[in-house]
Motif scaffolding. Structure first.
Motif, short mmCIF file in Angstrom:
data_model
loop_
_atom_site.label_atom_id
_atom_site.label_comp_id
_atom_site.label_asym_id
_atom_site.label_seq_id
_atom_site.Cartn_x
_atom_site.Cartn_y
_atom_site.Cartn_z
N ARG A 75 -15.61 -105.91 103.05
CA ARG A 75 -16.33 -105.91 104.33
C ARG A 75 -15.70 -104.87 105.26
O ARG A 75 -14.68 -105.15 105.91
CB ARG A 75 -16.27 -107.29 104.98
CG ARG A 75 -16.95 -108.40 104.18
CD ARG A 75 -18.47 -108.24 104.18
NE ARG A 75 -19.02 -108.29 105.51
CZ ARG A 75 -19.42 -109.43 106.10
NH1 ARG A 75 -19.31 -110.58 105.45
NH2 ARG A 75 -19.94 -109.40 107.30
N PRO A 76 -16.24 -103.66 105.33
CA PRO A 76 -15.65 -102.65 106.23
C PRO A 76 -15.69 -103.06 107.69
O PRO A 76 -14.84 -102.64 108.48
CB PRO A 76 -16.50 -101.41 105.96
CG PRO A 76 -17.79 -101.93 105.39
CD PRO A 76 -17.42 -103.15 104.62
N GLU A 77 -16.68 -103.88 108.08
CA GLU A 77 -16.73 -104.36 109.47
C GLU A 77 -15.49 -105.19 109.81
O GLU A 77 -14.91 -105.05 110.89
CB GLU A 77 -17.99 -105.20 109.71
CG GLU A 77 -19.29 -104.46 109.47
CD GLU A 77 -19.75 -104.56 108.02
OE1 GLU A 77 -18.97 -105.07 107.19
OE2 GLU A 77 -20.88 -104.14 107.73
N TRP A 78 -15.07 -106.02 108.88
CA TRP A 78 -13.89 -106.85 109.12
C TRP A 78 -12.61 -106.01 109.11
O TRP A 78 -11.65 -106.34 109.80
CB TRP A 78 -13.81 -107.96 108.07
CG TRP A 78 -14.86 -109.01 108.25
CD1 TRP A 78 -15.89 -109.01 109.14
CD2 TRP A 78 -14.97 -110.24 107.51
NE1 TRP A 78 -16.65 -110.14 109.01
CE2 TRP A 78 -16.11 -110.92 108.01
CE3 TRP A 78 -14.25 -110.82 106.48
CZ2 TRP A 78 -16.52 -112.15 107.51
CZ3 TRP A 78 -14.64 -112.05 105.98
CH2 TRP A 78 -15.77 -112.71 106.50
N THR A 79 -12.61 -104.94 108.31
CA THR A 79 -11.44 -104.05 108.32
C THR A 79 -11.26 -103.45 109.71
O THR A 79 -10.14 -103.39 110.25
CB THR A 79 -11.62 -102.93 107.27
OG1 THR A 79 -11.74 -103.52 105.98
CG2 THR A 79 -10.45 -101.98 107.30
N ALA A 80 -12.36 -102.97 110.30
CA ALA A 80 -12.29 -102.41 111.66
C ALA A 80 -11.91 -103.48 112.66
O ALA A 80 -11.11 -103.24 113.59
CB ALA A 80 -13.63 -101.78 112.03
N LEU A 81 -12.45 -104.69 112.50
CA LEU A 81 -12.12 -105.77 113.42
C LEU A 81 -10.66 -106.17 113.31
O LEU A 81 -10.03 -106.54 114.32
CB LEU A 81 -13.02 -106.98 113.14
CG LEU A 81 -14.44 -106.88 113.69
CD1 LEU A 81 -15.33 -107.96 113.10
CD2 LEU A 81 -14.44 -106.99 115.21
N ALA A 82 -10.08 -106.11 112.12
CA ALA A 82 -8.66 -106.43 111.96
C ALA A 82 -7.81 -105.44 112.74
O ALA A 82 -6.82 -105.83 113.40
CB ALA A 82 -8.29 -106.42 110.48
#
Length: 330
Positions: free
Chosen positions: A199-206
């Motif tokens: 999930r690239p969205e979660w990578t950015a959110l992390a």
């Protein structure tokens, strides 16, 4: 030049607080007596509306003070300022004039957590800790998101490009950060979860999560979820945790069905391992799942908080309704 106005004449009257009426001791039924006379260890009290839950809690607190417990060793936690104020007033009234000013204190979870951080979390920010309101947190989050778009850190994926500046995106980010704090998920854990699920969205959110903690930590600003998480970390620590467990020998929690995982962690650190924890709740009144509350914490209380001998915590159900006739209860 005109002379200053003359001071108003003194009337000799002054405002005096009305004395608290001392209520009669509770005429307890058998179930209420089991709670009041509970010898020690964890106890779950299931109590629906009108079953005398608050009166039983107040009487149980008073019984321990009258048995010689230091009032400062009794901690009463609830969820709203109004409920905490009512509990303080009722406990003070029950203890009578000798209890005024020295009775056990009732706190909201967040007020007590803030007091714990101010007393034990070191090093503290230079300006001290500051609890953010919801609107203030939203405003700061929007500023951080906008700044991240200009700096290119984190690298938001293209799938989020059109929603980054919207209020809805900020609300979603706030909700995710709150849930992460409630379950004790740090930025590195969220990044690992993002890699496992692709999930690239979660990578950015992390990455944004880490920046969020750095900025707010430098400012000494706390949101409600981070406040409880930080207090739980303090209570789980060796020195401060031992001091808190030594100080608070009796812990009472009202509306336990509204607890979230972080608040349960805090209670386990404070009164786990057979400590004196009496929790009052009703699974049918669990309405704050949207805030992270988990009714499973109430339902699984006997397994999660073991008695001193290792068995499950006992359960007492208050079944006598004093508010309504039998008909409406069916």
């Amino acid at each position: 030049m005109s002379s200053p106005p003359a001071a108003a004449p003194r009337t000799g009257h002054r405002l005096v607080a009305a004395p608290l009426a001392v209520p009669r001791p509770l005429a307890a039924d058998a179930a209420q007596r089991r709670v009041i006379e509970h010898p020690g260890g964890p106890l779950l009290v299931l109590a629906g509306p009108g079953t005398g839950k608050t009166a039983t809690l107040v009487e149980a607190v008073a019984a321990r003070v009258e048995a010689g417990a230091d009032p400062r060793s009794i901690l009463v936690l609830t969820f709203s300022r109004r409920a905490a104020a009512e509990l303080r007033e009722r406990i003070t009234a029950r203890l009578g004039p000798t209890g005024a000013g020295r009775g056990p204190q009732a706190w909201t979870f967040h007020a007590w957590c803030l007091a714990v951080l101010r007393a034990h979390d070191r090093p503290a920010p230079s300006g001290g800790f500051r609890l953010l309101s919801g609107p203030e947190q939203d405003s700061r989050l929007r500023e951080l998101v906008e700044g991240s778009r200009e700096d290119g850190r984190p690298a938001w994926p293209e799938s989020l490009a059109r929603c980054l500046g919207t209020r809805g995106f900020t609300e979603e980010v706030r909700a995710l950060l709150a849930r992460a704090r409630e379950v004790g998920l740090e930025p590195v854990g969220l990044a690992q979860l993002a890699r496992r699920t692709a999930r690239p969205e979660w990578t950015a959110l992390a990455e944004f999560y880490e920046m969020y903690l750095d900025v707010f930590g430098f400012e000494g600003a706390l949101d409600y979820a981070d406040l409880v998480h930080r207090a739980a970390l303090v209570a789980e620590g060796a020195a401060a945790g031992e001091e808190l467990r030594t100080r608070y020998q009796h812990v009472f929690v009202d509306e336990y069905q509204d607890t979230d995982p972080a608040q349960e962690r805090l209670l386990r650190a404070l009164a786990g391992g057979g400590g004196n924890l009496i929790a009052f709740g009703d699974p049918d009144q669990s309405i704050y799942a949207f805030r992270g509350a988990e009714v499973a914490g109430l339902l699984d209380f006997p397994q999660r908080f073991r008695a001193p001998g290792g068995g499950q915590a006992p359960i007492v159900a208050l079944r006598t309704c004093r508010r309504m006739a039998p008909g409406p209860l069916l």
